[in-house]
Design an enzyme around this catalytic site. Structure first.
Site, mmCIF file in Angstrom:
data_model
loop_
_atom_site.group_PDB
_atom_site.id
_atom_site.type_symbol
_atom_site.label_atom_id
_atom_site.label_comp_id
_atom_site.label_asym_id
_atom_site.label_seq_id
_atom_site.Cartn_x
_atom_site.Cartn_y
_atom_site.Cartn_z
ATOM 1 N N VAL A 35 0.840 -1.202 0.000
ATOM 2 C CA VAL A 35 0.000 0.000 0.000
ATOM 3 C C VAL A 35 0.871 1.247 0.000
ATOM 4 O O VAL A 35 0.607 2.224 -0.714
ATOM 5 C CB VAL A 35 -0.962 -0.001 1.203
ATOM 6 C CG1 VAL A 35 -1.785 1.287 1.229
ATOM 7 C CG2 VAL A 35 -1.878 -1.214 1.155
ATOM 8 N N GLN A 38 10.904 -1.630 7.860
ATOM 9 C CA GLN A 38 10.938 -2.796 6.979
ATOM 10 C C GLN A 38 10.347 -2.441 5.620
ATOM 11 O O GLN A 38 9.215 -1.969 5.522
ATOM 12 C CB GLN A 38 10.145 -3.956 7.591
ATOM 13 C CG GLN A 38 10.204 -5.235 6.763
ATOM 14 C CD GLN A 38 9.540 -6.396 7.473
ATOM 15 O OE1 GLN A 38 9.052 -6.251 8.593
ATOM 16 N NE2 GLN A 38 9.522 -7.550 6.827
ATOM 17 N N ASP A 82 -28.638 2.320 -40.453
ATOM 18 C CA ASP A 82 -29.101 1.202 -41.266
ATOM 19 C C ASP A 82 -30.020 0.273 -40.480
ATOM 20 O O ASP A 82 -30.138 0.357 -39.260
ATOM 21 C CB ASP A 82 -27.897 0.395 -41.775
ATOM 22 C CG ASP A 82 -27.137 1.115 -42.871
ATOM 23 O OD1 ASP A 82 -27.729 2.001 -43.509
ATOM 24 O OD2 ASP A 82 -25.956 0.783 -43.080
ATOM 25 N N LYS A 106 -32.055 -1.017 -45.625
ATOM 26 C CA LYS A 106 -32.333 -1.736 -46.871
ATOM 27 C C LYS A 106 -32.663 -3.188 -46.564
ATOM 28 O O LYS A 106 -32.042 -3.812 -45.703
ATOM 29 C CB LYS A 106 -31.125 -1.707 -47.807
ATOM 30 C CG LYS A 106 -30.541 -0.344 -48.114
ATOM 31 C CD LYS A 106 -29.376 -0.482 -49.073
ATOM 32 C CE LYS A 106 -28.650 0.835 -49.261
ATOM 33 N NZ LYS A 106 -27.831 1.184 -48.087
ATOM 34 N N ASP A 132 -18.684 -3.326 -39.545
ATOM 35 C CA ASP A 132 -17.632 -2.361 -39.862
ATOM 36 C C ASP A 132 -17.965 -1.692 -41.189
ATOM 37 O O ASP A 132 -18.366 -2.358 -42.142
ATOM 38 C CB ASP A 132 -16.280 -3.065 -39.961
ATOM 39 C CG ASP A 132 -15.151 -2.088 -40.245
ATOM 40 O OD1 ASP A 132 -14.547 -1.593 -39.287
ATOM 41 O OD2 ASP A 132 -14.897 -1.800 -41.435
ATOM 42 N N THR A 141 -16.589 -6.370 -36.884
ATOM 43 C CA THR A 141 -17.347 -6.950 -37.986
ATOM 44 C C THR A 141 -17.988 -8.267 -37.574
ATOM 45 O O THR A 141 -17.571 -8.911 -36.600
ATOM 46 C CB THR A 141 -16.451 -7.138 -39.218
ATOM 47 O OG1 THR A 141 -17.266 -7.476 -40.343
ATOM 48 C CG2 THR A 141 -15.424 -8.234 -38.991
ATOM 49 N N MET A 187 -24.485 -12.144 -45.791
ATOM 50 C CA MET A 187 -25.674 -12.068 -46.641
ATOM 51 C C MET A 187 -25.879 -13.350 -47.450
ATOM 52 O O MET A 187 -26.275 -13.320 -48.607
ATOM 53 C CB MET A 187 -25.600 -10.872 -47.611
ATOM 54 C CG MET A 187 -25.554 -9.513 -46.957
ATOM 55 S SD MET A 187 -23.887 -9.029 -46.429
ATOM 56 C CE MET A 187 -23.112 -8.685 -48.004
ATOM 57 N N GLY A 209 -26.370 -13.077 -33.924
ATOM 58 C CA GLY A 209 -25.179 -13.265 -33.108
ATOM 59 C C GLY A 209 -24.871 -12.092 -32.200
ATOM 60 O O GLY A 209 -25.163 -10.941 -32.516
#
Length: 496
Positions: free
Chosen positions: A23, A44, A249, A271, A304, A332, A384, A413
C-alpha cells in the site's frame, strides 16, 4: 457535500509516507506522479517499496516515525500496520496542521485519496467519503471506459489557445460558445484523433480570421458492430454522442441508436432485399447536404463500414465534397459472431487463414470463385448468404469441398436471441428453414470447435453434426420481432 474536493499542487513539495508495504508503494507512486518529493519512513521495506528505494526513486529513513520527520513536509500518508504508530502520526500532523491520511482508518484522515481517472492534464476524482472504496473503484473503471486517454490531448490544445481566445473574443458567453463548438466539433475531434498540429492550425486560423462559428459540419462513419451494445468502441460512442443527426441502417441495434443525444435527429435509411428506404446515391447526398449545413453527422452502419458496408462509396462522396470526416471502425460480424459462437476463425491445427465472402446475388446470379473456395483449407465466412445457402453448400461440395465439412449458421449473433445451428455442408440446409436474416454462415474445420468453446449465455443451440445433438424445440419464428445488427450492410455486392 460531506467533503470539499480539492486538487492540491504538490509540485516539488516534500511528502512523507510512513510504512513500507505494498500500500505504501502505491501511495508513494501516486505522489511521485504529482511530482512530489517522497520519503518513506519504516523499519521494513517489502516488495515494490524495496525496489523503488533500491532504484533511487524514493528516499528512505530506516526508523520508526518521529516528529522531526514532519519538518517542511506538506502532506503525510500512513500505511503502517502498527496502530500506535499510526495514532502518533495522526496526532503529530493535526498539531502542525499538516494534511494526513491513515490508510483504511477514516477517523484518522483529514483528507481522503479518491479514485482517480488520469487523463493528464485532465484529472477526474471519485470518492464515496471512505464509505465504500470498492464502489468508488467500480465507478472509476466505468469512467475510464467512457473517457478515452485522448481527452488529455484535447486539454493540452485548449490550454495552448486559451489566452489567445481571451484576446480575440470579447465576452465570457461568447468565449464559452466558441469553446463548446471547438470541443464538440471537427477541431476537437481532430485533436482527439491524434492530429494535434492540424487541429492547432485550424483553431489558430479561426481565431486569426475572427470566425468563431463553424462554417461546415463533419461526417462520422461509425461501425456499430454486430449487435451487442458493449461491443461498440469508445471512439464510436464519443462521436455518436456528439452528433446532431444520426443516419442509420436496418442492422443497427436500436439500443445503439439510443446512445445518441436525445435532441439529435434520427434518419432511417435501411435496406432489405428489394426494399430500400433510401437508395445509395440519396444517402451519400444526404450526408453531404447535412454536413454543409453545419451538422455533425453520424453515419451508423452495422458491423464495420469497410467490410461489405459500402463505406468506401459514401466516403468518395464526402471527400469529393471537401467535407471533414472521421472513421470509427466496428467489430465486424465475422469476428463478433464467431467469437460469441465459440469459433476461432483461425487455428494452428485447422485453418491458417480466413476469407470473408458475400453471398449477395448479382442480377439474381451467385457469382463466386467456386474452385478456389472449395480447394482451399481456409475458414470461409459468408455474409448475406442465407438466401443462397443451399446453393453455397452445394457449390462447395460440387467443386471439391468434403460434404462432412463442419458448417455453422449464426442467427442474431452477440445478442440475447443468438441461435447457433451446427451441421455439415451436406445437410445444413435441412436445419435452417426457420432462420431469418440477419445471419452468418461459417464453413471450415474450426466450426466443429463451436460446441467445445461455447460460452455465451444467450446462445440457443441447434446441432446436427455433433454427438448427442438435439433440436432445441424453439417455437415458430416471430416475424414481428425487432432485428438487431449481426453483420455489415446487407446490400453490398463486393466479394473479398
Amino acid at each position: 457535500m460531506d467533503q470539499l474536493p480539492i486538487f492540491m499542487n504538490l509540485q516539488g513539495e516534500r511528502c512523507l509516507v510512513v510504512g513500507g508495504n505494498a500500500v505504501a508503494a502505491r501511495k508513494a507512486e501516486l505522489l511521485k506522479k504529482a511530482n512530489a518529493e517522497v520519503t518513506l519512513v519504516t523499519r521494513q521495506l517489502e516488495g515494490e517499496a524495496q525496489r523503488m528505494v533500491a532504484d533511487g526513486y524514493l528516499e528512505w529513513h530506516d526508523a520508526s516515525f518521529q516528529r522531526r520527520y514532519l519538518d517542511h513536509v506538506r502532506l503525510v500518508i500512513a500505511t503502517t500496520d502498527d496502530e500506535e504508530e499510526a495514532r502518533r502520526v495522526y496526532n503529530a500532523c493535526v498539531e502542525r496542521g499538516i494534511p494526513v491520511n491513515v490508510a483504511d482508518v477514516p477517523s484518522m484522515c483529514t483528507f481522503i485519496l479518491p479514485g482517480i481517472v488520469d487523463r493528464s492534464p485532465m484529472t477526474i476524482a471519485v470518492s464515496t467519503g471512505a464509505r465504500s472504496p470498492v464502489l468508488a473503484r467500480l465507478v472509476r473503471r466505468r469512467l475510464e471506459s467512457l473517457i478515452p486517454p485522448s481527452y488529455g490531448r484535447l486539454t493540452r490544445l485548449l490550454e495552448r489557445f486559451r489566452e489567445k481566445a481571451k484576446r480575440c473574443i470579447e465576452g465570457v458567453d461568447n468565449r464559452q460558445r466558441f469553446w463548446e463548438a471547438v470541443i464538440e466539433g471537427p477541431i476537437g475531434n481532430m485533436a482527439m484523433a491524434g492530429r494535434e498540429e492540424q487541429a492547432a492550425a485550424a483553431l489558430d486560423g479561426r481565431l486569426e480570421s475572427g470566425i468563431t462559428e463553424p462554417d461546415t459540419g463533419e461526417v462520422y462513419l461509425i461501425g456499430a458492430g454486430p449487435g451487442a451494445v458493449d461491443l461498440l468502441t469508445n471512439q464510436a460512442q464519443r462521436l455518436l454522442s456528439s452528433a446532431d443527426i444520426v443516419i442509420y441502417d436496418r442492422l443497427v441495434s436500436p439500443a445503439i441508436v439510443d446512445l445518441a443525444r436525445r435532441e439529435a435527429e434520427r434518419v432511417y435509411v435501411g435496406k432489405t432485399a428489394g426494399r430500400h428506404a433510401m437508395d445509395q446515391q440519396s444517402i451519400s447526398r444526404l450526408l453531404v447536404d447535412k454536413a454543409r449545413q453545419g451538422c455533425r453527422v453520424a453515419r451508423l452502419k452495422g458491423g464495420d463500414p469497410f467490410i461489405f458496408g459500402r463505406g468506401g462509396e459514401e466516403l468518395d462522396a464526402i471527400v469529393e465534397a471537401g467535407i471533414d470526416f472521421q472513421i470509427a471502425p466496428g467489430v465486424t460480424a465475422a469476428s463478433g459472431c464467431a467469437s460469441y459462437a465459440g469459433i476461432p476463425l483461425t487455428h494452428r491445427d485447422h485453418a491458417h487463414s480466413v476469407r470473408f465472402i458475400t453471398g449477395h446475388r448479382h442480377s439474381g446470379v451467385l457469382r463466386l470463385p467456386w474452385s478456389d473456395l472449395a480447394q482451399c483449407s481456409d475458414t470461409l465466412v459468408f455474409y448475406m448468404g442465407l438466401g443462397s445457402l443451399p446453393e453455397i453448400c452445394a457449390g462447395l461440395v460440387e467443386h471439391g469441398r468434403k460434404p462432412a465439412t463442419p458448417a455453422v449458421v449464426i442467427e442474431q449473433g452477440t445478442t440475447a436471441n443468438q441461435r447457433v445451428i451446427r451441421a455439415t455442408l451436406a445437410d445444413l440446409d435441412q436445419h435452417v428453414a426457420d432462420v431469418r436474416p440477419p445471419a452468418l454462415l461459417i464453413v471450415g474445420e474450426v466450426a466443429h470447435l463451436s460446441r467445445r468453446f461455447a460460452w455465451f449465455a444467450g446462445d440457443r443451440e441447434q446441432s446436427a453434426f455433433m454427438p448427442g445433438y438435439c433440436i432445441d424445440g424453439r417455437g415458430p419464428h416471430d416475424p414481428t420481432q425487432a432485428r438487431i445488427g449481426l453483420h455489415d450492410d446487407e446490400d453490398s455486392t463486393t466479394a473479398v
